[in-house]
Write a protein that holds these residues in place. Structure first.
Motif, PDB file in Angstrom:
ATOM      1  N   GLU A 189       0.873   4.108  -3.090  1.00  0.00           N
ATOM      2  CA  GLU A 189       0.596   5.530  -2.906  1.00  0.00           C
ATOM      3  C   GLU A 189       1.654   6.399  -3.564  1.00  0.00           C
ATOM      4  O   GLU A 189       1.371   7.506  -3.999  1.00  0.00           O
ATOM      5  CB  GLU A 189       0.528   5.867  -1.414  1.00  0.00           C
ATOM      6  CG  GLU A 189      -0.724   5.375  -0.748  1.00  0.00           C
ATOM      7  CD  GLU A 189      -0.760   5.729   0.724  1.00  0.00           C
ATOM      8  OE1 GLU A 189       0.060   6.570   1.163  1.00  0.00           O
ATOM      9  OE2 GLU A 189      -1.615   5.180   1.429  1.00  0.00           O
ATOM     10  N   LYS A 190       2.862   5.884  -3.648  1.00  0.00           N
ATOM     11  CA  LYS A 190       3.979   6.681  -4.168  1.00  0.00           C
ATOM     12  C   LYS A 190       4.168   6.508  -5.681  1.00  0.00           C
ATOM     13  O   LYS A 190       4.510   7.469  -6.367  1.00  0.00           O
ATOM     14  CB  LYS A 190       5.250   6.269  -3.430  1.00  0.00           C
ATOM     15  CG  LYS A 190       6.451   7.054  -3.765  1.00  0.00           C
ATOM     16  CD  LYS A 190       6.805   7.947  -2.629  1.00  0.00           C
ATOM     17  CE  LYS A 190       8.117   8.633  -2.957  1.00  0.00           C
ATOM     18  NZ  LYS A 190       8.175   9.951  -2.455  1.00  0.00           N
TER      19      LYS A 190
ATOM     20  N   SER B 173       0.829  -1.213   0.000  1.00  0.00           N
ATOM     21  CA  SER B 173       0.000   0.000   0.000  1.00  0.00           C
ATOM     22  C   SER B 173       0.857   1.254   0.000  1.00  0.00           C
ATOM     23  O   SER B 173       0.538   2.237  -0.675  1.00  0.00           O
ATOM     24  CB  SER B 173      -0.922   0.018   1.214  1.00  0.00           C
ATOM     25  OG  SER B 173      -1.828  -1.037   1.151  1.00  0.00           O
TER      26      SER B 173
END
Length: 155
Positions: A23-24, A19
């Motif tokens: 997100e990055k 996760s």
């Protein structure tokens, strides 16, 4: 049962890692999961074979000779844990303030008799002692605390 518990715990730890990467970076979850799994297997293989195929010795700051797993254990226990604990003391003692914890503890009308002692400990005493512990565990010797013997004499 133990195998199932270990497997579900591993999945839970990988979920947080995946996760964070998602997100990055713009990667599909499936691809990210597989790449993370392969990296984990490679890393785990190096650690598992650290006492035979990848056998090498590292001199630790505390004078012990260590292998890969010993090095990871040393960094985790003697460096990362005190740093995280010092950070927690700074967070609770100075940023969020100890009143946040005191208010939570006395929410239902309970008494917190040692409030002043708690505030002094969380702000000053515990971070100082953790810093001393960090310096001693990384091999930095402090003149006022002296060098403890590697092995205590037996009676």
């Amino acid at each position: 049962m133990v195998l199932l518990a270990a497997l579900t715990s591993s999945v839970g730890m990988m979920k947080g890692f995946v996760s964070g990467i998602l997100e990055k970076y713009p990667v599909s979850r499936r691809r990210c999961s597989w790449l993370s799994f392969l990296a984990l297997i490679g890393f785990a293989t190096v650690v598992c074979l650290g006492y035979n195929v990848f056998n090498f010795e590292i001199n630790m700051p505390n004078g012990v000779k260590a292998q890969v797993l010993d090095l990871m254990d040393y960094v985790s226990n003697n460096v990362m844990m005190p740093l995280v604990e010092i950070g927690t003391c700074i967070l609770i003692g100075w940023i969020a303030t100890p009143d946040t914890v005191v208010n939570e503890l006395t929410l239902n009308g309970e008494k917190f008799i040692r409030r002043k002692l708690y505030i002094i400990m969380i702000k000053y005493v515990v971070p100082f002692l953790l810093f001393v512990l960090l310096l001693k565990s990384t091999g930095i010797m402090l003149p006022y605390f002296g060098n403890l013997p590697k092995e205590f004499p037996r009676a």
